[in-house]
Design a protein around this motif. Sequence first.
Motif, short mmCIF file in Angstrom:
data_model
loop_
_atom_site.label_atom_id
_atom_site.label_comp_id
_atom_site.label_asym_id
_atom_site.label_seq_id
_atom_site.Cartn_x
_atom_site.Cartn_y
_atom_site.Cartn_z
N ARG A 161 -6.22 14.44 11.32
CA ARG A 161 -7.47 14.54 10.56
C ARG A 161 -6.70 14.68 8.86
NH1 ARG A 161 -9.67 17.34 14.89
NH2 ARG A 161 -8.67 19.48 14.29
N ASN A 162 -5.76 15.59 8.80
CA ASN A 162 -5.21 15.42 7.38
C ASN A 162 -4.78 14.23 6.98
OD1 ASN A 162 -5.95 18.12 6.97
ND2 ASN A 162 -4.03 18.92 7.83
N ARG A 163 -3.94 13.42 7.67
CA ARG A 163 -3.46 12.37 7.39
C ARG A 163 -4.37 11.09 7.02
NH1 ARG A 163 2.12 11.47 8.10
NH2 ARG A 163 3.11 13.23 9.30
N PHE A 164 -5.39 11.33 8.05
CA PHE A 164 -6.66 10.39 7.85
C PHE A 164 -7.39 10.64 6.25
CE2 PHE A 164 -10.79 9.20 8.27
CZ PHE A 164 -10.85 7.75 8.77
N ARG A 165 -7.56 11.66 6.03
CA ARG A 165 -8.34 12.07 4.87
C ARG A 165 -7.58 11.46 3.74
NH1 ARG A 165 -9.96 16.98 7.20
NH2 ARG A 165 -8.15 17.91 6.73
N PHE A 194 0.82 -1.18 0.01
CA PHE A 194 0.07 0.05 -0.01
C PHE A 194 0.84 1.28 -0.10
CE2 PHE A 194 -2.38 -3.64 1.74
CZ PHE A 194 -3.56 -3.52 1.06
N GLU A 195 0.52 2.45 -0.51
CA GLU A 195 1.24 3.58 -0.65
C GLU A 195 1.76 3.89 0.65
OE1 GLU A 195 -0.15 8.07 -1.53
OE2 GLU A 195 -0.55 6.45 -3.10
N SER A 239 -8.36 8.65 1.18
CA SER A 239 -8.57 8.94 -0.52
C SER A 239 -7.79 7.99 -1.14
CB SER A 239 -8.11 10.09 -0.47
OG SER A 239 -7.94 10.32 -1.97
N THR A 240 -6.51 7.57 -0.51
CA THR A 240 -5.74 6.51 -1.13
C THR A 240 -6.71 5.09 -1.33
OG1 THR A 240 -3.60 7.52 -0.35
CG2 THR A 240 -3.46 5.20 -1.08
#
Length: 611
Positions: free
Chosen positions: A65-69, A26-27, A73-74
């Motif tokens: 929150r940013n990392r989760f989004r 995974f990415e 998305s990935t």
Amino acid sequence: MADDCWRIALFGGLSATQGTRTHRHFETRKTGALLACLALFPQRSQPREVLAEQLWPDEAPDATRNRFRQALSTLRRLLETPDATGSRVLLATRGEVRLNPTAITSDVADFEAALCTAAQSIEVTERVQSLREAVELYEGELLPGYYEEWITAERERLAIAYQNALGRLAAALIETGDYSEAIVFARRAIAGDPLQEEAYCNLIRMHMETGHTAEALRQYKELERVLRDALGVGPSSATRQLLSQLHASSAVPVAGASPLNPAVRSVSAAMRANLEAEGGAVPLNSPFYITRPTDEQFEDAIARQDSIVLVKGARQIGKTSLLARGLQQARESGAGVVLTDLQKLAPEQMVTAETLFRTFAEMIVDQLDLDLTIDVLWNPRRGWNVNFERFLRREVLNTLASPLVWGLDEVDRLFGQPYSEVVFGLFRSWHNERSLNPDGPWRNLTLAIAYATEAHLFITDLNQSPFNVGTRLTLEDFTQGEVARLNQCYNSPLHNSAELTLFHSLVGGHPYLVRCGLHRMREDGLKITALEAEADHQDGIFGDHLRRMLASLMHDAEMCDAMRAVLKGQGCPTLESFYRLCSAGVVVGKSARDAKPRCGLYRAYLTGRLL
């Protein structure tokens, strides 16, 4: 599995497969962890904030929150086709995220479903088939390379479930007479946990059952070597007793012996007696069951058809054995009887109150042999509580020609569930209905509930609690007089009152320890002084029990600290820690201030390892 459905593999390594496509890398590692978390709990909608904090526990809220989004998305790019015809795999709202249950399957979900089917199977061939399916799905430990706390906890739980499944499969195969296959799975149990002494003992017994004493002896020697090299200890007293039985059966031919050989049968009979003495529910026809005042009180409550009968007591104190006798009394009186052991329920059966009560309904239909289909009766437009109550009132209580006694064992598993207060409120409402309408259908229902933990720690509204109404019974440890009666059942290995007092001061009235100690004294010819000398040793008579108790404590730092305070004579630091240690069967006392170890054996063993 449909071609457009994703198969999430979690055992032995994380992967996602759809048709000919497979993702193993995974990415980012956290993207894989997010998929793993969603796949492990597929029936649960999980709050975004909780998931983000779980995956990035040491970062600021805005950053998580940013990392989760980004991770979400990935995952969406990996699992969902860009065209409009593709199935939605991720179901996300502003507050929660889950996987679409129609778009994914997982090996863990199938593993637990197979175990659940096996637990509910009456026919041994069905049980063997389901257990085979479960153990073959377990292709390695859960998510190797991931060390988040929530993953390691699930990894340990599923590894234990796998080891238990191997043991249950071997036992079921023996029931069918297939000893060769049983031995294969017993060997796998040892390979999975080389330090599991009981797995070696099971394999030794199987070789003895088939007359292969030379192979049984080889396995014993291998166990000796493994324990010595890894732990610096020898086999336990119970295992050493197997060695004595091996020598006693040495006249049985090594090859080609039949399981029906009388010499082998005598060994099997001795081992069945050992198994009865080692714990678990005491069989209904056992000569080793000791009645206590609570037995009569429980039987009276069942005979009166009380609405709710509560049996509270610490672990291994005999709640299940008492419950079994009360239910048998109800059967003999002509009542309908249902037993629900919550310990046997798989996690997916307890995700929501809806799934739990559908499971309850199916169990009731099955155990009462009713010609009903739950899918027809269950209206999705109604709430689960309305559906279940209508089912119980209309299809069960109003149609049975006799009262119904519903036994609920290990109810502690419901404590702490997000829906527990609503469930217990429903039980309480049936009690109230019976008071308000004495001639109504609820007069025919008795709930017999066995539990260990203090209910008020989890139920805030006492008006919604079934634990402060009905008949409330507390099962206590054996008195010295009851120990004396059990001593007679074992042909009095304790010869006089002085020996009885010494034994009682060592193990208290702990039912399991009392039975185990008396059994070993009778079988091994031990004197009480010899038993006392080795009692708290790691490889002594009680070694397995003591190691499990210590391991349970060591998993909870707060409980370890509370136990240290008790051992120092300071009592429990909090009321909650006192109740938790009492329900675990480690301490006794009337209050947190006067808490003390349950018996002298616990004091000696835990003092040497915690202080």
